[in-house]
Design an enzyme around this catalytic site. Structure first.
Site, PDB file in Angstrom:
ATOM      1  CG  PHE A  17      -1.203  17.791  14.479  1.00 34.30           C
ATOM      2  CD1 PHE A  17      -2.351  17.207  15.009  1.00 34.30           C
ATOM      3  CD2 PHE A  17      -0.382  17.010  13.692  1.00 34.30           C
ATOM      4  CE1 PHE A  17      -2.649  15.877  14.774  1.00 34.30           C
ATOM      5  CE2 PHE A  17      -0.673  15.680  13.447  1.00 34.30           C
ATOM      6  CZ  PHE A  17      -1.808  15.114  13.984  1.00 34.30           C
ATOM      7  CB  CYS A  18      -2.082  24.635  14.833  1.00 30.99           C
ATOM      8  SG  CYS A  18      -3.763  24.727  15.481  1.00 30.99           S
ATOM      9  CB  ALA A  19       2.103  22.414  12.073  1.00 34.07           C
TER      10      ALA A  19
END
Length: 450
Positions: free
Chosen positions: A376-378
């Site tokens: 999740f781009c994290a």
């Protein structure tokens, strides 16, 4: 801002485009699409589409156009600044700079901070907020408990920020904080963090990408200096985003991009060009502006502003239904950063013994359900949380709720996961280019892709 929501009082929420979309299954049937991926990109509101359709006959290039259509488009574009300023409760003196999305907005801000600014943020941020800040004066605070078997909650975050600011170098300081985690949906204590920032003479920027579609924002009440969010998260997927906040740093910075619109005057001095840059906001809006996207973004802001009570009640009822049902799925583990926080409609989880990508592929292929899988781009925080959940990979599944979600979508996801976990898939899957896909997939794409 907080809203007092009475359970069971949901009335009509704004309608979205595609609510009746039917998708094919690998088994040959077609079902209504269960979109549980609103956190990645939200569908367009029907009223936003209507607003765009109303503008399109009048569309023309903005600024300096003598034609009547150009004057109309210019008025639309400039009025959108005031509409969005009202949406976030900004000060009259705050500038409104239109960008492509939240990532663009935060990169613009990163390019505009004074040299030597100390930047402090939690390592749980989305990459859009985590990565633009480089150099020796950037401090990333781990979003985890200091002691074994202790909890990391809102109070822990406030204390950690206070300590980090106390140790920061003398000079300009900027705190970056998310309003709602795109991984867990948890609401961060923005007002409390802002009070700490101000007590140390620091400014604070709010990444509101996941907050803006779900909760009212008031910059003055929260005490933040900048706020950034995206149209595609807020039911206006037409390529516009925004940065709202104090103008001084942005005015003193070199233009984010150079070109038409960012220049007040260019003169020829033989061996060089002389350039007088425009003032903000035009200083950072080089090129032909995205009038349609900006109009859609402003329309979505106003539509949500008229429906906050219904929107929050709708999402909270479905979120409670989702979390309760998922707890009954064998091996389910929900990811969490802040142990005591309220949530918007986002639930990320692992299921023991099952690959996240496989689950997402089977949910789509066999049940017509759209969820997100991955980090999740994290990556930093997801890797940590997944490890804490006992999984052996760095990926999770995320189900996210919005205005297009129904109780049937939630119930279908819960039932599908139970079936996949207890009985296995109906179809055979293989990995291709690192992704799980169904074998012998005969599903056809829509005609416009043929």
């Amino acid at each position: 801002m907080t809203l007092a929501i009475t359970p069971g009082t949901v009335t009509t929420v704004p309608a979205v485009v595609g609510s009746d979309l039917r998708v094919p299954l690998v088994t040959g049937e077609r079902v209504t699409y269960a979109n549980l991926d609103h956190a990645a990109s939200a569908p367009c509101l029907q009223e936003v589409r209507d607003a765009v359709d109303e503008l399109l006959p009048w569309y023309a290039s903005v600024h300096r156009g003598a034609g009547f259509a150009s004057q109309v488009s210019t008025r639309v574009y400039e009025q959108a600044r005031d509409r969005i300023r009202r949406f976030v409760g900004a000060h009259a003196s705050d500038t409104v700079v239109f960008t492509r999305n939240t990532t663009d907005s935060l990169n613009l801000l990163a390019r505009s901070v004074p040299r030597g600014t100390a930047v402090i943020l939690f390592d749980s941020e989305h990459h859009a907020a985590l990565l633009p800040w480089r150099g020796p004066n950037v401090q990333r605070i781990p979003a985890l408990a200091k002691e074994p078997n202790s909890a990391f909650g809102a109070a822990s975050a406030v204390v950690a920020l206070d300590r980090a600011l106390a140790a920061a170098p003398v000079g300009p300081r900027l705190v970056i904080v998310t309003g709602a985690s795109n991984v867990t949906g948890e609401l961060w204590p923005v007002a409390e963090l802002a009070r700490v920032a101000r007590s140390h003479g620091a400014r604070i920027a709010l990444d509101a990408a996941q907050l803006a579609p779900h909760r009212p924002i008031n910059v003055r009440e929260l005490g933040v200096d900048y706020v950034a969010f995206s149209g595609h998260k807020i039911y206006a997927p037409f390529g516009a985003g925004v940065l709202v906040g104090r103008a001084d740093w942005l005015q003193q910075a070199q233009p984010y991009l150079v070109g038409g619109g960012a220049t007040a005057k260019v003169t020829d001095h033989g061996d060089r060009l002389g350039v007088a840059w425009s003032a903000v906001p035009e200083r950072h809006e080089a090129g032909s502006p995205n009038v349609v996207g900006v109009h859609a973004l402003a329309a979505a802001c106003e539509i949500l502003s008229r429906h906050w009570e219904q929107t929050v009640a709708h999402e909270q009822e479905l979120l409670a239904r989702l979390r309760e049902g998922l707890r009954g799925v064998p091996g389910f583990r929900e990811l969490s950063i802040l142990t005591d926080a309220d949530k918007v409609g986002v639930v990320s989880f692992t299921i023991s013994g099952f690959d996240a990508g496989f689950l997402a592929a089977a949910l789509s292929a066999e049940y017509g359900i759209g969820v997100r899988d991955g980090a999740f781009c994290a990556h930093v925080i997801v890797g940590r949380l997944v490890k804490q959940a006992g999984a052996h990979e760095d990926r999770a599944v995320r189900a996210s709720i919005g205005l297009g979600t129904t109780a049937e979508h939630v119930d279908r996801l819960i039932a599908a996961l139970r079936t996949l976990v207890t009985e296995g898939p109906k179809w055979t899957y293989t990995q291709r280019d690192g992704r799980w896909v169904p074998e012998d997939d005969s599903r056809t794409l829509p005609p416009f892709l043929a």
